[in-house]
Design a protein around this motif. Sequence first.
Motif, PDB file in Angstrom:
ATOM      1  N   ASP A   1     -13.811   6.284  -1.568  1.00 23.20           N
ATOM      2  CA  ASP A   1     -12.438   6.099  -1.095  1.00 23.20           C
ATOM      3  C   ASP A   1     -12.166   4.668  -0.629  1.00 23.20           C
ATOM      4  O   ASP A   1     -11.014   4.295  -0.392  1.00 23.20           O
ATOM      5  CB  ASP A   1     -12.101   7.093   0.027  1.00 23.20           C
ATOM      6  N   GLY A   2     -13.224   3.866  -0.462  1.00 21.65           N
ATOM      7  CA  GLY A   2     -13.047   2.451  -0.155  1.00 21.65           C
ATOM      8  C   GLY A   2     -12.683   2.122   1.272  1.00 21.65           C
ATOM      9  O   GLY A   2     -12.399   0.955   1.567  1.00 21.65           O
ATOM     10  N   VAL A   3     -12.667   3.094   2.190  1.00 17.97           N
ATOM     11  CA  VAL A   3     -12.290   2.801   3.571  1.00 17.97           C
ATOM     12  C   VAL A   3     -13.519   2.850   4.482  1.00 17.97           C
ATOM     13  O   VAL A   3     -14.465   3.592   4.241  1.00 17.97           O
ATOM     14  CB  VAL A   3     -11.207   3.770   4.091  1.00 17.97           C
TER      15      VAL A   3
ATOM     16  N   MET B   1      -9.469  18.072   6.113  1.00 18.16           N
ATOM     17  CA  MET B   1      -8.542  17.307   5.286  1.00 18.16           C
ATOM     18  C   MET B   1      -8.109  16.022   5.981  1.00 18.16           C
ATOM     19  O   MET B   1      -7.879  14.993   5.338  1.00 18.16           O
ATOM     20  CB  MET B   1      -7.319  18.162   4.945  1.00 18.16           C
ATOM     21  N   GLN B   2      -8.007  16.051   7.329  1.00 19.46           N
ATOM     22  CA  GLN B   2      -7.563  14.860   8.050  1.00 19.46           C
ATOM     23  C   GLN B   2      -8.497  13.678   7.813  1.00 19.46           C
ATOM     24  O   GLN B   2      -8.059  12.521   7.780  1.00 19.46           O
ATOM     25  CB  GLN B   2      -7.424  15.152   9.554  1.00 19.46           C
ATOM     26  N   SER B   3      -9.784  13.935   7.635  1.00 21.84           N
ATOM     27  CA  SER B   3     -10.745  12.861   7.395  1.00 21.84           C
ATOM     28  C   SER B   3     -10.854  12.496   5.915  1.00 21.84           C
ATOM     29  O   SER B   3     -11.286  11.387   5.585  1.00 21.84           O
ATOM     30  CB  SER B   3     -12.129  13.258   7.918  1.00 21.84           C
ATOM     31  N   PHE B   4     -10.472  13.429   5.043  1.00 26.42           N
ATOM     32  CA  PHE B   4     -10.584  13.180   3.612  1.00 26.42           C
ATOM     33  C   PHE B   4      -9.268  12.732   2.989  1.00 26.42           C
ATOM     34  O   PHE B   4      -9.192  12.549   1.770  1.00 26.42           O
ATOM     35  CB  PHE B   4     -11.089  14.438   2.900  1.00 26.42           C
ATOM     36  N   LEU B   5      -8.245  12.549   3.808  1.00 27.00           N
ATOM     37  CA  LEU B   5      -6.937  12.169   3.272  1.00 27.00           C
ATOM     38  C   LEU B   5      -7.003  10.888   2.427  1.00 27.00           C
ATOM     39  O   LEU B   5      -6.419  10.846   1.342  1.00 27.00           O
ATOM     40  CB  LEU B   5      -5.923  12.026   4.412  1.00 27.00           C
ATOM     41  N   PRO B   6      -7.713   9.828   2.867  1.00 26.17           N
ATOM     42  CA  PRO B   6      -7.792   8.633   2.008  1.00 26.17           C
ATOM     43  C   PRO B   6      -8.422   8.923   0.651  1.00 26.17           C
ATOM     44  O   PRO B   6      -7.953   8.422  -0.385  1.00 26.17           O
ATOM     45  CB  PRO B   6      -8.649   7.661   2.832  1.00 26.17           C
ATOM     46  N   ALA B   7      -9.481   9.736   0.628  1.00 28.74           N
ATOM     47  CA  ALA B   7     -10.140  10.060  -0.632  1.00 28.74           C
ATOM     48  C   ALA B   7      -9.219  10.844  -1.565  1.00 28.74           C
ATOM     49  O   ALA B   7      -9.197  10.616  -2.783  1.00 28.74           O
ATOM     50  CB  ALA B   7     -11.419  10.848  -0.376  1.00 28.74           C
TER      51      ALA B   7
ATOM     52  N   THR C   1       2.529  15.094  -1.524  1.00 27.79           N
ATOM     53  CA  THR C   1       2.444  16.030  -2.649  1.00 27.79           C
ATOM     54  C   THR C   1       1.019  16.183  -3.167  1.00 27.79           C
ATOM     55  O   THR C   1       0.707  17.174  -3.844  1.00 27.79           O
ATOM     56  CB  THR C   1       3.352  15.573  -3.803  1.00 27.79           C
ATOM     57  N   ALA C   2       0.157  15.200  -2.881  1.00 25.32           N
ATOM     58  CA  ALA C   2      -1.228  15.260  -3.352  1.00 25.32           C
ATOM     59  C   ALA C   2      -2.133  16.045  -2.418  1.00 25.32           C
ATOM     60  O   ALA C   2      -3.239  16.433  -2.800  1.00 25.32           O
ATOM     61  CB  ALA C   2      -1.787  13.846  -3.527  1.00 25.32           C
ATOM     62  N   LEU C   3      -1.685  16.289  -1.200  1.00 26.98           N
ATOM     63  CA  LEU C   3      -2.538  16.920  -0.199  1.00 26.98           C
ATOM     64  C   LEU C   3      -2.590  18.433  -0.385  1.00 26.98           C
ATOM     65  O   LEU C   3      -1.631  19.050  -0.861  1.00 26.98           O
ATOM     66  CB  LEU C   3      -2.033  16.579   1.204  1.00 26.98           C
ATOM     67  N   PHE C   4      -3.695  19.019   0.015  1.00 27.89           N
ATOM     68  CA  PHE C   4      -3.867  20.464  -0.122  1.00 27.89           C
ATOM     69  C   PHE C   4      -4.788  20.954   1.000  1.00 27.89           C
ATOM     70  O   PHE C   4      -5.547  20.175   1.582  1.00 27.89           O
ATOM     71  CB  PHE C   4      -4.453  20.816  -1.497  1.00 27.89           C
TER      72      PHE C   4
ATOM     73  N   LEU D   1       0.832  -1.191   0.000  1.00 30.36           N
ATOM     74  CA  LEU D   1       0.000   0.000   0.000  1.00 30.36           C
ATOM     75  C   LEU D   1       0.871   1.246   0.000  1.00 30.36           C
ATOM     76  O   LEU D   1       2.032   1.217   0.431  1.00 30.36           O
ATOM     77  CB  LEU D   1      -0.908   0.028   1.233  1.00 30.36           C
ATOM     78  N   ASP D   2       0.291   2.348  -0.466  1.00 33.48           N
ATOM     79  CA  ASP D   2       0.930   3.657  -0.327  1.00 33.48           C
ATOM     80  C   ASP D   2       0.440   4.370   0.933  1.00 33.48           C
ATOM     81  O   ASP D   2       1.164   5.172   1.519  1.00 33.48           O
ATOM     82  CB  ASP D   2       0.623   4.528  -1.546  1.00 33.48           C
ATOM     83  N   VAL D   3      -0.799   4.086   1.322  1.00 29.68           N
ATOM     84  CA  VAL D   3      -1.382   4.635   2.547  1.00 29.68           C
ATOM     85  C   VAL D   3      -2.072   3.498   3.301  1.00 29.68           C
ATOM     86  O   VAL D   3      -2.984   2.864   2.760  1.00 29.68           O
ATOM     87  CB  VAL D   3      -2.420   5.741   2.260  1.00 29.68           C
ATOM     88  N   ALA D   4      -1.638   3.234   4.512  1.00 25.90           N
ATOM     89  CA  ALA D   4      -2.249   2.208   5.362  1.00 25.90           C
ATOM     90  C   ALA D   4      -2.980   2.909   6.499  1.00 25.90           C
ATOM     91  O   ALA D   4      -2.368   3.651   7.276  1.00 25.90           O
ATOM     92  CB  ALA D   4      -1.198   1.255   5.917  1.00 25.90           C
ATOM     93  N   CYS D   5      -4.287   2.699   6.591  1.00 31.22           N
ATOM     94  CA  CYS D   5      -5.135   3.405   7.550  1.00 31.22           C
ATOM     95  C   CYS D   5      -5.630   2.449   8.632  1.00 31.22           C
ATOM     96  O   CYS D   5      -5.886   1.267   8.370  1.00 31.22           O
ATOM     97  CB  CYS D   5      -6.358   4.002   6.851  1.00 31.22           C
ATOM     98  N   GLY D   6      -5.789   2.974   9.826  1.00 35.17           N
ATOM     99  CA  GLY D   6      -6.413   2.209  10.895  1.00 35.17           C
ATOM    100  C   GLY D   6      -7.929   2.227  10.765  1.00 35.17           C
ATOM    101  O   GLY D   6      -8.506   3.175  10.240  1.00 35.17           O
ATOM    102  N   TRP D   7      -8.549   1.172  11.253  1.00 32.07           N
ATOM    103  CA  TRP D   7     -10.005   1.033  11.245  1.00 32.07           C
ATOM    104  C   TRP D   7     -10.436   0.660  12.656  1.00 32.07           C
ATOM    105  O   TRP D   7     -10.142  -0.424  13.138  1.00 32.07           O
ATOM    106  CB  TRP D   7     -10.422  -0.027  10.231  1.00 32.07           C
TER     107      TRP D   7
END
Length: 232
Positions: A148-150, A174-180, A166-169, A115-121
Amino acid sequence: MTPHLSLVIPLYNEAGNILPLVEVCVDVLKSREGDFEIILANDGSTDATAEEIAAACSRWPQCRDLPLPHGGQAAALLAGLHAARGELLLTLDGDGQNDPRDFPELLDLVERGDLDVACGWRADRHDSLLRQAMSRLGNAVRRRFLADGVQDAGCQLRVMRREVRTALFPIELMQSFLPAIAVAAGFRVGERQVRHHPRRHGDSKYGFLRLWLKPALAMLRLRGELRRRFPR
């Protein structure tokens, strides 16, 4: 020397939670290969957060103090990520409800290249029943709207490759939309179940407006912004 890992913890009025949390983080990250740093992003706190950050920096040389004017969690997180020097970026809430001992499994997923981003659930949450119900419904709406699939976009326990930054803005929540955002930019995003603990000190910063109204309005703005930035 560039550290291998950079952990960013946004903090707003988290006095009493910081030193115990950082102690566990240091123990966990010391068990990994390579150097690390912990960036404590103080989002204009008005309690004793600044003093506890200073104590943490004095006790653990891996800690860095990042004082900021109060701009909200998203702004503090983004500032911390841009200040980070590590090859892999880790994020964590400062309230002590996330468990840093769950980092190794997420780190393995990214370091192996899965993965490029691994998120906790947070499958077993220790919040009020009302907040849990609101969060489940909100996650379902967001997942369908942003694809976003999470399962749990609100969990801040994450590991990501440096390139994801680099994709973030700047955008509200934003903290909640980072996966999207990461998915829209073409990065591979996944999640694993992690532990969740009751809050010991301080108060939750989330109410009806932050759990429902603001996210709904922000999702509308975000979808348009994602289409503009990452056209397919």
